[in-house]
Scaffold this motif. Structure first.
Motif, PDB file in Angstrom:
ATOM      1  N   MET A 168      -4.138 -44.603 -16.913  1.00  0.00           N
ATOM      2  CA  MET A 168      -3.355 -44.741 -18.076  1.00  0.00           C
ATOM      3  C   MET A 168      -3.168 -43.184 -18.706  1.00  0.00           C
ATOM      4  O   MET A 168      -1.755 -43.043 -19.115  1.00  0.00           O
ATOM      5  N   PRO A 169      -3.732 -42.174 -18.828  1.00  0.00           N
ATOM      6  CA  PRO A 169      -3.264 -40.826 -19.135  1.00  0.00           C
ATOM      7  C   PRO A 169      -2.048 -40.399 -18.306  1.00  0.00           C
ATOM      8  O   PRO A 169      -1.096 -39.963 -18.823  1.00  0.00           O
ATOM      9  N   LEU A 188      -1.893 -53.329 -29.250  1.00  0.00           N
ATOM     10  CA  LEU A 188      -3.346 -52.972 -28.394  1.00  0.00           C
ATOM     11  C   LEU A 188      -4.002 -54.506 -28.756  1.00  0.00           C
ATOM     12  O   LEU A 188      -4.622 -54.428 -30.330  1.00  0.00           O
ATOM     13  N   HIS A 189      -4.135 -55.247 -27.754  1.00  0.00           N
ATOM     14  CA  HIS A 189      -5.023 -56.600 -27.996  1.00  0.00           C
ATOM     15  C   HIS A 189      -6.274 -56.570 -27.243  1.00  0.00           C
ATOM     16  O   HIS A 189      -6.340 -56.779 -26.215  1.00  0.00           O
ATOM     17  N   SER A 190      -7.117 -56.215 -28.190  1.00  0.00           N
ATOM     18  CA  SER A 190      -8.640 -56.236 -27.689  1.00  0.00           C
ATOM     19  C   SER A 190      -9.304 -57.236 -28.012  1.00  0.00           C
ATOM     20  O   SER A 190      -9.008 -58.047 -28.724  1.00  0.00           O
ATOM     21  N   VAL A 224      -5.783 -42.962 -25.321  1.00  0.00           N
ATOM     22  CA  VAL A 224      -4.527 -42.465 -24.575  1.00  0.00           C
ATOM     23  C   VAL A 224      -3.530 -43.080 -25.323  1.00  0.00           C
ATOM     24  O   VAL A 224      -2.253 -42.180 -25.413  1.00  0.00           O
ATOM     25  N   LEU A 225      -3.541 -44.318 -25.850  1.00  0.00           N
ATOM     26  CA  LEU A 225      -2.017 -44.922 -26.487  1.00  0.00           C
ATOM     27  C   LEU A 225      -1.742 -44.288 -27.648  1.00  0.00           C
ATOM     28  O   LEU A 225      -0.311 -44.246 -27.888  1.00  0.00           O
ATOM     29  N   ARG A 226      -2.615 -43.513 -28.450  1.00  0.00           N
ATOM     30  CA  ARG A 226      -2.209 -42.659 -29.585  1.00  0.00           C
ATOM     31  C   ARG A 226      -1.104 -41.795 -29.254  1.00  0.00           C
ATOM     32  O   ARG A 226      -0.377 -41.342 -30.161  1.00  0.00           O
TER      33      ARG A 226
END
Length: 260
Positions: A58-59, A112-114, A100-102
């Motif tokens: 992901m990064p 972001l669906h946790s 990462v998504l920040r």
């Protein structure tokens, strides 16, 4: 019609992450996330797993996507599986992915669906049911056939040395969860024992399924997964398919058990 599996090989795990990121940029471009098009889908739904997918792949994806000008504001990120532990716990996949998504340009935090976490007073089964409802509400199926499952645009999976993927483990009857989107796993052989996972049917309903498998410790699992006719009970990794694309991104170490 069965989609043929494609195998792409990098020199090592970092190179495999790079190749996945490059592929993601092409995927995002096709979806109109780089240069907006009138005919582009309004939203893109991807699911990611934990482990090295969360911490390494992901990064690399976010860095490559931002360099290419991908607009993350139309992207929703889900989880292929999650550990049923308290929010903020080191075992939660969400923590690494959220971090990462920040840094992803334009990403909307509510996209972001946790899954629900264990400290809020819900049971494992209630967390799985809530996650399935959320998926069904937000992710459309590809057909209008009654009972059609939500169709994610892309699922990014890892693998364990035993051939498990997401939290789908060898030795278990896939028919027991047929037709489901999400199930609770109360007795994972890998700690922590309680998890929420997408099912085989949910993953197979996705348009693209990419499995990133690296390291010598995964070589035998990869060999079994790519054996013709292997079943889900023997190799969950070998059983998953995308409707449009099934891709294995591997490194040279993971390929050592494959025949030339």
């Amino acid at each position: 019609m069965t989609v043929e599996r494609e195998i792409v090989t990098g020199t090592d795990a970092a190179d495999a992450a790079r190749l996945t990121a490059e592929r993601f940029v092409r995927f995002a471009t096709e979806r109109g996330l780089v240069e907006p098009r009138e005919d582009a889908p309004a939203e893109t739904h991807i699911a990611v797993s934990g482990g090295s997918v969360a911490t390494s792949v992901m990064p690399a994806i976010v860095a490559a996507a931002d360099g290419a000008g991908v607009d993350w504001s139309h992207v929703h990120v889900w989880f292929a599986d999650e550990r049923f532990v308290p929010r903020g716990h080191d075992d939660r996949n969400a923590a690494a992915v959220a971090s990462v998504l920040r840094g992803a340009k334009g990403f909307v935090p509510t996209h972001l669906h946790s899954t629900l976490s264990s400290e809020i007073g819900v049971s494992l089964d209630e967390a799985a049911a809530a996650y399935e409802r959320e998926l069904r509400v937000n992710v459309p199926p590809r057909s209008r056939t009654p009972g059609a499952l939500p169709s994610l645009d892309l699922v990014l999976l890892g693998a364990g040395p035993d051939g498990h993927t997401a939290s789908l483990f060898p030795g278990r009857d896939p028919e027991a969860i047929a037709g489901r989107v999400v199930v609770a796993v109360a007795d994972s052989p890998k700690p922590p024992p309680e998890r929420v996972t997408l099912t085989f049917d949910a993953i197979d309903a996705a348009q693209r399924v990419w499995a990133i498998v690296t390291g010598e410790g995964k070589a035998e699992a990869l060999r079994v997964a790519l054996t013709p006719g292997v079943d889900a009970r023997t190799s969950p990794l070998g059983a998953v398919r995308g409707t449009d694309e099934t891709l294995f991104v591997v490194d040279e170490a993971a390929r050592t058990a494959l025949a030339d």
